[in-house]
Structures are given as C-alpha cells and as structure tokens.
Enzyme design. Structure first.
Site, PDB file in Angstrom:
ATOM      1  N   THR A 157       0.826  -1.207   0.000  1.00 13.30           N
ATOM      2  CA  THR A 157       0.000   0.000   0.000  1.00 13.30           C
ATOM      3  C   THR A 157       0.869   1.270   0.000  1.00 13.30           C
ATOM      4  N   GLY A 196       3.108  -3.159   8.506  1.00  9.47           N
ATOM      5  CA  GLY A 196       3.326  -3.438   9.928  1.00  9.47           C
ATOM      6  C   GLY A 196       4.782  -3.804  10.191  1.00  9.47           C
ATOM      7  N   GLU A 440      -6.225  -5.802   3.826  1.00  8.37           N
ATOM      8  CA  GLU A 440      -6.247  -7.005   2.985  1.00  8.37           C
ATOM      9  C   GLU A 440      -7.462  -7.002   2.059  1.00  8.37           C
TER      10      GLU A 440
HETATM   11  C1  LIG Z   1       6.714 -13.678  17.872  1.00  4.16           C
HETATM   12  C2  LIG Z   1       5.325 -13.194  17.929  1.00  4.16           C
HETATM   13  C3  LIG Z   1       4.517 -13.530  16.900  1.00  4.16           C
HETATM   14  C4  LIG Z   1       3.140 -13.530  17.002  1.00  4.16           C
HETATM   15  C5  LIG Z   1       2.302 -13.744  15.916  1.00  4.16           C
HETATM   16  C6  LIG Z   1       2.207 -15.084  15.272  1.00  4.16           C
HETATM   17  C7  LIG Z   1       1.872 -14.902  13.830  1.00  4.16           C
HETATM   18  C8  LIG Z   1       1.448 -16.055  12.998  1.00  4.16           C
HETATM   19  C9  LIG Z   1       1.114 -15.620  11.625  1.00  4.16           C
HETATM   20  C10 LIG Z   1      -0.091 -16.143  11.000  1.00  4.16           C
HETATM   21  C11 LIG Z   1      -1.324 -15.319  11.149  1.00  4.16           C
HETATM   22  C12 LIG Z   1      -1.444 -14.177  10.301  1.00  4.16           C
HETATM   23  C13 LIG Z   1      -2.623 -13.342  10.640  1.00  4.16           C
HETATM   24  C14 LIG Z   1      -2.857 -12.386   9.572  1.00  4.16           C
HETATM   25  C15 LIG Z   1      -2.662 -10.966   9.957  1.00  4.16           C
HETATM   26  C16 LIG Z   1      -2.041 -10.245   8.870  1.00  4.16           C
HETATM   27  C17 LIG Z   1      -2.106  -8.808   9.120  1.00  4.16           C
HETATM   28  C18 LIG Z   1      -2.237  -8.160   7.799  1.00  4.16           C
HETATM   29  C19 LIG Z   1      -2.221  -6.693   7.872  1.00  4.16           C
HETATM   30  C20 LIG Z   1      -2.685  -6.046   6.630  1.00  4.16           C
HETATM   31  C21 LIG Z   1      -1.863  -6.297   5.420  1.00  4.16           C
HETATM   32  C22 LIG Z   1      -2.391  -5.652   4.179  1.00  4.16           C
HETATM   33  O1  LIG Z   1      -3.386  -5.021   4.155  1.00  4.16           O
HETATM   34  S1  LIG Z   1      -1.465  -5.889   2.791  1.00  4.16           S
HETATM   35  C23 LIG Z   1      -2.267  -5.032   1.499  1.00  4.16           C
HETATM   36  C24 LIG Z   1      -3.532  -5.679   1.039  1.00  4.16           C
HETATM   37  N1  LIG Z   1      -4.090  -4.994  -0.059  1.00  4.16           N
HETATM   38  C25 LIG Z   1      -5.194  -5.378  -0.672  1.00  4.16           C
HETATM   39  O2  LIG Z   1      -5.810  -6.359  -0.286  1.00  4.16           O
HETATM   40  C26 LIG Z   1      -5.598  -4.600  -1.876  1.00  4.16           C
HETATM   41  C27 LIG Z   1      -6.950  -4.988  -2.393  1.00  4.16           C
HETATM   42  N2  LIG Z   1      -7.005  -4.927  -3.843  1.00  4.16           N
HETATM   43  C28 LIG Z   1      -6.924  -6.021  -4.641  1.00  4.16           C
HETATM   44  O3  LIG Z   1      -6.750  -7.144  -4.188  1.00  4.16           O
HETATM   45  C29 LIG Z   1      -7.019  -5.798  -6.110  1.00  4.16           C
HETATM   46  O4  LIG Z   1      -6.698  -4.501  -6.452  1.00  4.16           O
HETATM   47  C30 LIG Z   1      -8.432  -6.110  -6.637  1.00  4.16           C
HETATM   48  C31 LIG Z   1      -9.515  -5.364  -5.891  1.00  4.16           C
HETATM   49  C32 LIG Z   1      -8.672  -7.628  -6.498  1.00  4.16           C
HETATM   50  C33 LIG Z   1      -8.530  -5.718  -8.099  1.00  4.16           C
HETATM   51  O5  LIG Z   1      -7.407  -6.192  -8.797  1.00  4.16           O
HETATM   52  P1  LIG Z   1      -7.174  -5.826 -10.325  1.00  4.16           P
HETATM   53  O6  LIG Z   1      -7.482  -4.377 -10.571  1.00  4.16           O
HETATM   54  O7  LIG Z   1      -5.820  -6.282 -10.684  1.00  4.16           O
HETATM   55  O8  LIG Z   1      -8.190  -6.762 -11.034  1.00  4.16           O
HETATM   56  P2  LIG Z   1      -9.635  -6.472 -11.657  1.00  4.16           P
HETATM   57  O9  LIG Z   1     -10.590  -5.983 -10.631  1.00  4.16           O
HETATM   58  O10 LIG Z   1      -9.497  -5.647 -12.892  1.00  4.16           O
HETATM   59  O11 LIG Z   1     -10.058  -7.941 -12.043  1.00  4.16           O
HETATM   60  C34 LIG Z   1      -9.505  -8.634 -13.140  1.00  4.16           C
HETATM   61  C35 LIG Z   1      -9.725 -10.120 -12.963  1.00  4.16           C
HETATM   62  O12 LIG Z   1      -8.829 -10.597 -11.964  1.00  4.16           O
HETATM   63  C36 LIG Z   1      -9.535 -11.374 -11.026  1.00  4.16           C
HETATM   64  N3  LIG Z   1      -8.780 -11.337  -9.773  1.00  4.16           N
HETATM   65  C37 LIG Z   1      -8.488 -10.248  -9.026  1.00  4.16           C
HETATM   66  N4  LIG Z   1      -7.782 -10.628  -7.950  1.00  4.16           N
HETATM   67  C38 LIG Z   1      -7.633 -11.972  -8.015  1.00  4.16           C
HETATM   68  C39 LIG Z   1      -6.999 -12.935  -7.188  1.00  4.16           C
HETATM   69  N5  LIG Z   1      -6.389 -12.575  -6.055  1.00  4.16           N
HETATM   70  N6  LIG Z   1      -7.033 -14.214  -7.567  1.00  4.16           N
HETATM   71  C40 LIG Z   1      -7.658 -14.588  -8.685  1.00  4.16           C
HETATM   72  N7  LIG Z   1      -8.281 -13.718  -9.522  1.00  4.16           N
HETATM   73  C41 LIG Z   1      -8.270 -12.422  -9.182  1.00  4.16           C
HETATM   74  C42 LIG Z   1     -10.890 -10.697 -10.960  1.00  4.16           C
HETATM   75  O13 LIG Z   1     -11.841 -11.531 -10.383  1.00  4.16           O
HETATM   76  C43 LIG Z   1     -11.133 -10.418 -12.420  1.00  4.16           C
HETATM   77  O14 LIG Z   1     -11.589 -11.594 -13.028  1.00  4.16           O
HETATM   78  P3  LIG Z   1     -12.589 -11.502 -14.277  1.00  4.16           P
HETATM   79  O15 LIG Z   1     -11.993 -10.544 -15.253  1.00  4.16           O
HETATM   80  O16 LIG Z   1     -12.689 -12.897 -14.735  1.00  4.16           O
HETATM   81  O17 LIG Z   1     -13.900 -10.967 -13.726  1.00  4.16           O
HETATM   82  C1  LIG Z   2      -4.240  -1.609  10.558  1.00  4.66           C
HETATM   83  C2  LIG Z   2      -3.830  -1.661   9.137  1.00  4.66           C
HETATM   84  C3  LIG Z   2      -2.711  -2.393   8.784  1.00  4.66           C
HETATM   85  C4  LIG Z   2      -2.297  -2.419   7.452  1.00  4.66           C
HETATM   86  N1  LIG Z   2      -1.165  -3.118   7.132  1.00  4.66           N
HETATM   87  C5  LIG Z   2      -0.707  -3.106   5.862  1.00  4.66           C
HETATM   88  C6  LIG Z   2       0.500  -3.777   5.513  1.00  4.66           C
HETATM   89  O1  LIG Z   2       1.135  -4.384   6.359  1.00  4.66           O
HETATM   90  N2  LIG Z   2       0.940  -3.711   4.243  1.00  4.66           N
HETATM   91  C7  LIG Z   2       0.252  -3.055   3.272  1.00  4.66           C
HETATM   92  O2  LIG Z   2       0.701  -3.035   2.131  1.00  4.66           O
HETATM   93  N3  LIG Z   2      -0.916  -2.423   3.563  1.00  4.66           N
HETATM   94  C8  LIG Z   2      -1.405  -2.435   4.830  1.00  4.66           C
HETATM   95  N4  LIG Z   2      -2.577  -1.791   5.140  1.00  4.66           N
HETATM   96  C9  LIG Z   2      -3.280  -1.059   4.093  1.00  4.66           C
HETATM   97  C10 LIG Z   2      -4.590  -1.726   3.669  1.00  4.66           C
HETATM   98  O3  LIG Z   2      -4.354  -2.878   2.936  1.00  4.66           O
HETATM   99  C11 LIG Z   2      -5.418  -0.722   2.874  1.00  4.66           C
HETATM  100  O4  LIG Z   2      -5.725   0.354   3.729  1.00  4.66           O
HETATM  101  C12 LIG Z   2      -6.691  -1.389   2.367  1.00  4.66           C
HETATM  102  O5  LIG Z   2      -6.400  -2.303   1.328  1.00  4.66           O
HETATM  103  C13 LIG Z   2      -7.715  -0.349   1.858  1.00  4.66           C
HETATM  104  O6  LIG Z   2      -7.182   0.447   0.878  1.00  4.66           O
HETATM  105  P1  LIG Z   2      -7.208   2.051   0.957  1.00  4.66           P
HETATM  106  O7  LIG Z   2      -6.667   2.467   2.262  1.00  4.66           O
HETATM  107  O8  LIG Z   2      -6.560   2.527  -0.290  1.00  4.66           O
HETATM  108  O9  LIG Z   2      -8.729   2.427   0.938  1.00  4.66           O
HETATM  109  P2  LIG Z   2      -9.516   3.160  -0.234  1.00  4.66           P
HETATM  110  O10 LIG Z   2      -9.515   2.279  -1.442  1.00  4.66           O
HETATM  111  O11 LIG Z   2      -9.043   4.545  -0.420  1.00  4.66           O
HETATM  112  O12 LIG Z   2     -10.964   3.123   0.392  1.00  4.66           O
HETATM  113  C14 LIG Z   2     -11.703   4.257   0.811  1.00  4.66           C
HETATM  114  C15 LIG Z   2     -13.175   4.051   0.445  1.00  4.66           C
HETATM  115  O13 LIG Z   2     -13.301   4.011  -0.987  1.00  4.66           O
HETATM  116  C16 LIG Z   2     -14.053   2.891  -1.377  1.00  4.66           C
HETATM  117  N5  LIG Z   2     -13.575   2.388  -2.674  1.00  4.66           N
HETATM  118  C17 LIG Z   2     -12.301   2.317  -3.132  1.00  4.66           C
HETATM  119  N6  LIG Z   2     -12.268   1.764  -4.353  1.00  4.66           N
HETATM  120  C18 LIG Z   2     -13.529   1.474  -4.688  1.00  4.66           C
HETATM  121  C19 LIG Z   2     -14.155   0.860  -5.814  1.00  4.66           C
HETATM  122  N7  LIG Z   2     -13.451   0.432  -6.855  1.00  4.66           N
HETATM  123  N8  LIG Z   2     -15.495   0.727  -5.813  1.00  4.66           N
HETATM  124  C20 LIG Z   2     -16.235   1.134  -4.758  1.00  4.66           C
HETATM  125  N9  LIG Z   2     -15.695   1.690  -3.648  1.00  4.66           N
HETATM  126  C21 LIG Z   2     -14.364   1.854  -3.614  1.00  4.66           C
HETATM  127  C22 LIG Z   2     -13.843   1.854  -0.279  1.00  4.66           C
HETATM  128  O14 LIG Z   2     -14.929   0.940  -0.210  1.00  4.66           O
HETATM  129  C23 LIG Z   2     -13.758   2.738   0.961  1.00  4.66           C
HETATM  130  O15 LIG Z   2     -15.065   2.975   1.436  1.00  4.66           O
HETATM  131  C24 LIG Z   2      -3.020  -1.737   6.461  1.00  4.66           C
HETATM  132  C25 LIG Z   2      -4.165  -1.009   6.821  1.00  4.66           C
HETATM  133  C26 LIG Z   2      -4.570  -0.975   8.140  1.00  4.66           C
HETATM  134  C27 LIG Z   2      -5.776  -0.179   8.518  1.00  4.66           C
END
Ligand SMILES: CCCCCCCCCCCCCCCCCCCCCC(=O)SCCNC(=O)CCNC(=O)[C@H](O)C(C)(C)COP(=O)(O)OP(=O)(O)OC[C@H]1O[C@@H](n2cnc3c(N)ncnc32)[C@H](O)[C@@H]1OP(=O)(O)O
Ligand SMILES: Cc1cc2nc3c(=O)[nH]c(=O)nc-3n(C[C@H](O)[C@H](O)[C@H](O)COP(=O)(O)OP(=O)(O)OC[C@H]3O[C@@H](n4cnc5c(N)ncnc54)[C@H](O)[C@@H]3O)c2cc1C
Length: 674
Positions: A157, A196, A440
């Site tokens: 991000t 993080g 996520e």
């Molecule tokens: C020692 C101590 C230890 C203690 C601990 C112990 C630990 C132990 C550890 C273990 C525990 C851990 C706990 C967890 C906690 C973790 C914390 C995490 C924190 C947060 C991290 C984050 O926050 S990190 C950033 C995440 N940031 C997103 O999450 C962005 C979202 N944004 C998108 O994800 C894309 O932007 C979005 C919308 C798809 C559009 O992507 P795009 O624009 O490229 O694609 P389009 O929309 O154009 O779509 C075109 C076609 O691709 C298809 N498609 C899209 N994605 C696809 C996919 N993934 N797979 C297949 N198909 C996919 C779609 O379905 C369409 O298919 P079709 O065309 O057929 O309809």
């Molecule tokens: C606690 C915390 C930890 C995080 N940790 C990490 C990390 O470790 N690594 C990392 O890379 N990221 C991390 N992130 C970032 C996180 O993945 C993003 O904040 C999240 O994916 C949302 O994206 P954004 O902030 O751009 O929101 P935006 O996309 O700006 O969303 C704002 C608003 O716009 C709307 N919106 C956006 N796009 C559309 C659309 N196409 N259609 C309709 N509505 C839409 C959303 O629904 C929302 O209401 C973390 C965030 C938080 C809060």
C-alpha cells in the site's frame, strides 16, 4: 457467598450457571478445536507458553507511553519467537515454526493486548517467500526468515493507493548494465504507507512495484528489499523510512512509511516464481494466471476468517460471563434483581455472537481445506478453480470481518459502562477486528470482486452451462416462480440461496436495462454497485449458513444427545436470526407470508430461552484461558468488581493523593490567580 472451583474462588452466579449447564462442555470444545487431538495439543502448547508467566506485564500496556509500549511488545515478541523456534515448534509437530499453526498464532495473544510487531513477518513476509519465490530463491531466503536472522514485512500500500494495486506508483526499473533494479518513489503519493513492523522493527521487506524493463511497464511485481543494515539497523542510503503515528488500534505494530531514492537491488531480488527478468532485460511470464502475484493476499484473507472467529469467541465469552454476574433493575418487585442474561434482549445481543463464532470457525476450516485443494491443483499447473476461490475468499473475508466487528461492538453494548473500560478487553478486540474489515481488501471492494463472479455465473446458468459448486444454486434462478418458503434449516438455506439468485438477477436485469438506455458497460455496472454488493453479501450468507449447517451435522454425528441438541439450537438460531434480519428480501424473493414471519419471530424467541441455561457452558466451551482474554469482566472466576477495582488502583493517576495539576492550574484558577 463465593464457591471454589478447581481451587479457585468463583462468583456464585457463575458457579450456578455452570451447575445448570446440561451438556458436556469438553465435547463442544473438541468440536470448536476440530477434534480431541487438537484440544490436547492446544492445551500442551498453552501450558508451555503461558505457565511460566512470561506473557505478563508488570505494568498494564495501557499505562505505558507509545515508546514503552512498542519496546515492551518487541521484548515479548522476541521471547515468544524464541519459544516458537524451540519448544512450541516441537509440540505443534512443525519442522520449523511459522504460519501453519493457528494454535501458536492464537496463543500469542496472551503476550499482546494489541499486536506483535512481528505479525507481518510471519503473516505475510514468510508466506510471500513461500508463495512467490523460485525454489533457489526460497532455499536462500526462507531459512534466514524462519530462523528470524532477518525480519521482514509486506509493503504494498502507498499513500495514494491501497485498493487499486494496478495504480501503485513505486517503480522498479531494470538496468542491464549492472544487472540491478532501481527502486524509486517518484511522488509523495508513491511512498509506501502502513506496512506493519516497517517503522522500526524490520530490516527487509517485500516491496510491490511497477516493473519496467526495456522501456516497457509490465505491471506490479514483488521484490525482496533490504532497508536497514543487518548489524546496526541503520536505514541504508537511498531509503527513507519511519513510523506513521498513532492509530485507532495496532499501536504496538509500528506501521511505517518507506520511500526510495534511486535505490539499487540485485536482479535476483525480484521474486521470480510467476515472472522473470533475464540478465539482458527480457521479461518472461511464467504463471498461467495473471493474478498469482496477489497470492499472499488471498492466503491472508483465508487466515482472517479464522482470526475473527477467535476474536469473536473472546468477546462473547467476556460478555456472557459478565451478563451472568451482573444484576440490574427489578421487573418483579418481590424478587431479587435478575442477572442481565435473563433479559431476552440481552440474549438477542449475545447468542448470535456465540453462534457466529461457531459458524465462522467451521467455515474457516472448510475454507482452509478448499484453499489447500486449489493450491494442490495449481502445483499441477491447473488454475481453473482459482476464480471461484478468489470470489469465495473475498466475500468470506468481507462478511466475517464485518459481522465480527459489529458483534464485538454489540458485546460491548451488552456490558454497559464497564464494557467501555480498556480493562474489559473488548475495546482492544474491537480496534483489532474493525481494521480487518479494511485491510487485505476493503469490504465493498472485495464484495464487488465476488459480484463479478456471480454475474458471470448467472450468465452461464442462463445459457444452461455448467456451474461451479458454490454457485450451483443459480441453476434454479430461472424457474419463473418464487422459491417456496419452508422454515426447516434446509428450507431456510434454500431461501437464502433464492435471495442471492434473485438479487443477482435484479442486478443483471438493471444493468442490461441501463445499457439499452445508452450507458456504457462500466457505467451500468457502477450504477448497480449498491445492489451488486447486496447480492454478493446474500451469496456469502447462503454459503456460510449452508457450510455451518453441514459441518455441524457431520461433526456431531457421534456426539452425546445433549451436545447434538445444543449445537442444533445454535445453528437454528443462526438461520432464524438472519432470516428475521432479511424479512424484506424474503418477501421479495420467496413465498413467505406475514404469518410465517410472525411465527418465525416467536420460534426465535423461544429458542433464546432454550439456549439460556447453557449460555455460560457454551462460552466456557471456547476454553479461552484468562491470559488470552485480558479482561476484568470475562475471567473464568467472575471476580468482576474486585478486578475492576484492582485495575483502577493500578492507574498511575492514583500514585499521588493530589495531582500536580492542582497546584499548577486548579488552585490558581479557583483562587483567581491564573
Ligand atoms: C513472535 C510473535 C509472533 C506472534 C504472531 C504469530 C503470527 C502467525 C502468523 C499467521 C497469522 C497471520 C494473521 C494475519 C494478519 C495479517 C495482518 C495483515 C495486515 C494487513 C496487510 C495488508 O493489508 S497488505 C495489502 C492488502 N491490499 C489489498 O488487499 C488490496 C486490495 N485490492 C486487490 O486485491 C485488487 O486490487 C483487486 C480489488 C482484487 C482488483 O485487482 P485488479 O485491478 O488487478 O483486477 P480487476 O478488478 O481488474 O479484475 C480482473 C480479474 O482478476 C480477477 N482477480 C483479481 N484478484 C484476483 C486474485 N487474487 N485471484 C484470482 N483472480 C483475481 C478478478 O476476479 C477479475 O476476473 P474476471 O476478469 O474474470 O472478472
Ligand atoms: C491496521 C492496518 C494495517 C495495514 N497493514 C498493511 C501492511 O502491512 N501492508 C500493506 O501493504 N498495507 C497495509 N494496510 C493497508 C490496507 O491494505 C489498505 O488500507 C486497504 O487495502 C484499503 O485500501 P485504501 O486504504 O486505499 O482504501 P480506499 O480504497 O481509499 O478506500 C476508501 C473508500 O473508498 C471505497 N472504494 C475504493 N475503491 C472502490 C471501488 N473500486 N469501488 C467502490 N468503492 C471503492 C472503499 O470501499 C472505501 O469505502 C493496512 C491497513 C490498516 C488499517
């Protein structure tokens, strides 16, 4: 009067509740844990990790400064990581510690009221190395990461973009002269933001950047990047890194920012499982599916369903135990004040939280198994099941996180004023879980991904083409008549499917109408997104209801009769609750009548009364040790008022009889000398 239970002084109301419980609590614990073996293993792990007292703080985290809090969280992360590498890995049967043991993950919560700064290392850095590296890259990076010789995070991000990954601005330009990539942050909005552990803890990170080679952009790709010196921890030249400041929660996670000034990394630091850049700069696509570089996000979405089920189990344990000891109001003047758990409105707030924790826990296991099957197929080069799985994991992540955050807040409401205390444990749970709705993949954005799949599936059903399992119910969407209402569990699930199919049909019809009226496909889609989100939500609710019901029937096949009854009551409660929440939709898409809905409401209220005597037993069955709950209100012994007072007396504000603020401000003001 107090009673003793396991050498513990227990609040008499809680003791009475436990005596009333009519089912075998341990059997339900086994169901929640996924079997007796898992329960035994969990208990062993908890004993080793928690009995030493290493998880405890002398001073509560809430009384520390941000810097002290962070340092304390690092201290405990190091203790826990060392345990994980040694005793716990052995106990959990893992060759090395890591991401594959939810128990180890859950036990960590005893050490952190908020989160560990190592969460992203284990939750995303290590999984990205496992999922995005070639075997050679993996053999170099994975042992170092698993042994924690290096600590990493996942920096995707940016200030300007989180949702829209294709819009990221950080560039990685290949230089064939030196066989290096040049990482650069061309604008303020291109600065990485949020990762993080990035602020102060990590020395490496996965950076997602736009790849340029031979003058052409090939879209976003992951790179492994060293940002701090391995010995001194000083940021390397060309790196600007820091912490982003206070947040609603996650305050021990040192979320950070990161910018690059023409920073060079070796070519081999591009993670090359799915695409490669050869020495001369030629770009080679390896993967069969264009979105495999999004794999770590899919993994975390799957994990999060389990994560929020656990946190909801904690909140419901706190709120139900507290509701059993809390007495308030006097509806019957001749009787003592009732336990607040006796109020039907209180049961309405809380029993759905217990049922949802079960539903999500069982769905998370099912989702994990489906994920393993998809990964196994992809190993053989088959990505056919990925679109359905992406649609499924997207909606389950969205709905589970959103429902859990809502229900945790409802548990806080159920605890009245005391629920607002940090020491109740609920505010930290809420702050943690409400973030899961956003990170996520934001709620709306992920449901719209599911909606894309639903609309395509609907069109396939219309063309009488085969459908994938989770949307097979769409085949019945063209019968021309409304689905027949039937209040049996299976009947309600069929009705939920009819709602999802009906809502999808409305979206498709409206989009077609709008396109006929001259809108482009993109604009017609945009105008229909409120309904598309609702259709994806309905689909997800049908999936959860169906999975929960099937799994409970399967898992209780050999249970004792009373366990069968109480588990059946919980699943039925879940179905009734959501049917009553969606009466308008049922009237639109099924044959349900007003009388049917009135009867359903009565049946729901009667079910609450049936569950009431077992409520404490049900939360005891989550078997959450006090160390994990961090709660004055929810501890096993129910010493609520005593604990609230003990915690109040620990407040640094109570250290001095008269605050300095008196002589500095209050006295001068009151004496008119300010
Ligand atoms: C020692 C101590 C230890 C203690 C601990 C112990 C630990 C132990 C550890 C273990 C525990 C851990 C706990 C967890 C906690 C973790 C914390 C995490 C924190 C947060 C991290 C984050 O926050 S990190 C950033 C995440 N940031 C997103 O999450 C962005 C979202 N944004 C998108 O994800 C894309 O932007 C979005 C919308 C798809 C559009 O992507 P795009 O624009 O490229 O694609 P389009 O929309 O154009 O779509 C075109 C076609 O691709 C298809 N498609 C899209 N994605 C696809 C996919 N993934 N797979 C297949 N198909 C996919 C779609 O379905 C369409 O298919 P079709 O065309 O057929 O309809
Ligand atoms: C606690 C915390 C930890 C995080 N940790 C990490 C990390 O470790 N690594 C990392 O890379 N990221 C991390 N992130 C970032 C996180 O993945 C993003 O904040 C999240 O994916 C949302 O994206 P954004 O902030 O751009 O929101 P935006 O996309 O700006 O969303 C704002 C608003 O716009 C709307 N919106 C956006 N796009 C559309 C659309 N196409 N259609 C309709 N509505 C839409 C959303 O629904 C929302 O209401 C973390 C965030 C938080 C809060």
């Amino acid at each position: 009067m107090t009673q003793t239970n396991n050498n513990m002084t227990v609040n008499p109301d809680l003791a009475m509740e436990r005596a009333k419980c009519n089912f075998n609590v341990l059997e339900v614990t086994h169901i929640f844990d996924g079997g007796e073996r898992n329960t035994l293993q969990r208990k062993k792990i908890e004993d080793v990790a928690l009995n030493s007292g290493a998880s405890k703080d002398a001073l509560g985290e809430e009384h520390m400064s941000p810097k002290e809090k962070y340092e304390n969280a690092v201290r405990k992360s190091c203790i826990y990581a060392t345990m994980m590498k040694n005793e716990l890995a052995e106990l959990s049967g893992l060759e090395s510690f890591g991401v594959s043991s939810p128990v180890i993950r859950r036990t960590a919560d005893a050490f952190f009221k908020e989160v560990s700064p190592f969460l992203l290392h284990l939750g995303m850095f290590v999984p990205t190395i496992m999922g995005q590296c070639t075997p050679e890259q993996q053999s170099y990076w994975l042992p170092r990461a698993l042994d924690m010789q290096i600590i990493g995070t996942y920096a995707q991000t940016e200030l300007g973009h989180g949702t829209f990954i294709r819009g990221l601005e950080t560039t990685a330009t290949y230089d064939p002269e030196t066989e290096e990539f040049v990482l650069h942050s061309p604008t303020l909005s291109s600065y990485k933001w949020w990762a993080g552990g990035l602020g102060k803890t990590v020395n490496y990170c996965i950076v997602v950047a736009q790849l340029y080679t031979k003058g052409e952009c090939h879209g976003t790709h992951p790179f492994i990047v060293q940002i701090r010196d391995e010995d001194t921890h000083v940021p390397l030249p060309g790196i600007k890194v820091g912490e982003i400041g206070p947040k609603m929660g996650f305050n021990t996670a040192d979320n950070g920012f990161l910018g690059f000034d023409h920073y060079r990394i070796p070519r081999e630091h591009m993670l090359m499982k799915n695409a490669q850049v050869l020495k001369d700069g030629t770009y080679v696509k390896v993967a069969r599916h264009g979105k495999l570089t999004y794999g770590t996000m899919v993994f975390v979405r799957v994990v999060l369903v389990n994560e929020v089920a656990f946190n909801l189990a904690k909140a419901s344990t706190i709120a139900v135990r507290y509701s059993a000891i809390r007495r308030q109001s006097k509806p019957k003047p001749d009787e003592v004040e009732p336990q607040i758990l006796d109020y039907v409105t209180q049961q309405h707030k809380l029993f759905i939280a217990i049922a949802t924790a079960h539903a999500l826990q069982l769905c998370s296991t099912w989702l994990w198994e489906s994920f393993s099957a998809v990964l196994a197929q992809m190993k053989g080069g088959n990505t056919d099941t990925l679109p359905e799985f992406h649609a499924l994991s997207s909606c389950l992540k969205a709905i589970s996180t959103s429902d859990s955050a809502h229900l945790i807040e409802q548990c806080r409401h159920a605890c009245g004023g005391h629920g607002y205390m940090i020491s109740s444990g609920i505010p930290n749970l809420y702050n943690f879980v409400s973030a899961t709705r956003t990170y996520e993949g934001d709620y709306t954005v992920l449901l719209l991904q599911t909606a894309r799949f639903l609309v395509k599936a609907y069109e396939q059903a219309e063309a009488k083409k085969p459908l994938t399992p989770t949307v097979s119910y769409l085949a019945h969407a063209f019968s021309g008549s409304r689905a027949t209402w039937d209040n049996s569990p299976d009947g309600i699930i069929r009705s939920f499917q009819a709602l999802a199919a009906g809502k999808t049909a409305v979206c498709v019809t409206n989009m077609r109408k709008r396109m006929r009226a001259g809108l482009s496909q993109v604009d017609a889609w945009e105008m229909s997104t409120i309904q598309l989100v609702a259709a994806a939500e309905a689909h997800c609710r049908a999936v959860i209801a169906d999975t929960y019901r099937k799994e409970i029937v399967r898992l209780t096949a050999n249970s004792s009769p009373n366990v069968k009854v109480v588990m059946d009551q919980l699943t039925t409660l879940y179905l009734y609750y959501w049917a009553l929440e969606r009466t308008g939709d049922l009237l639109m898409f099924t044959s349900v009548s007003q009388k049917d809905l009135v009867d359903l409401q009565i049946a729901y209220e009667e079910l609450l009364l049936k569950i009431r005597p077992n409520a404490v037993g049900l939360v005891d069955a989550f078997d959450l040790r006090d160390e994990l709950l961090h709660s004055t209100l929810g501890s096993y012994d129910g010493r609520v008022y005593e604990r609230l007072m003990e915690e109040a007396l620990k407040s640094p504000m109570n250290k001095e009889p008269v605050s300095d603020a008196y002589s500095k401000y209050l006295r001068p003001m009151m004496k008119g000398k300010l």
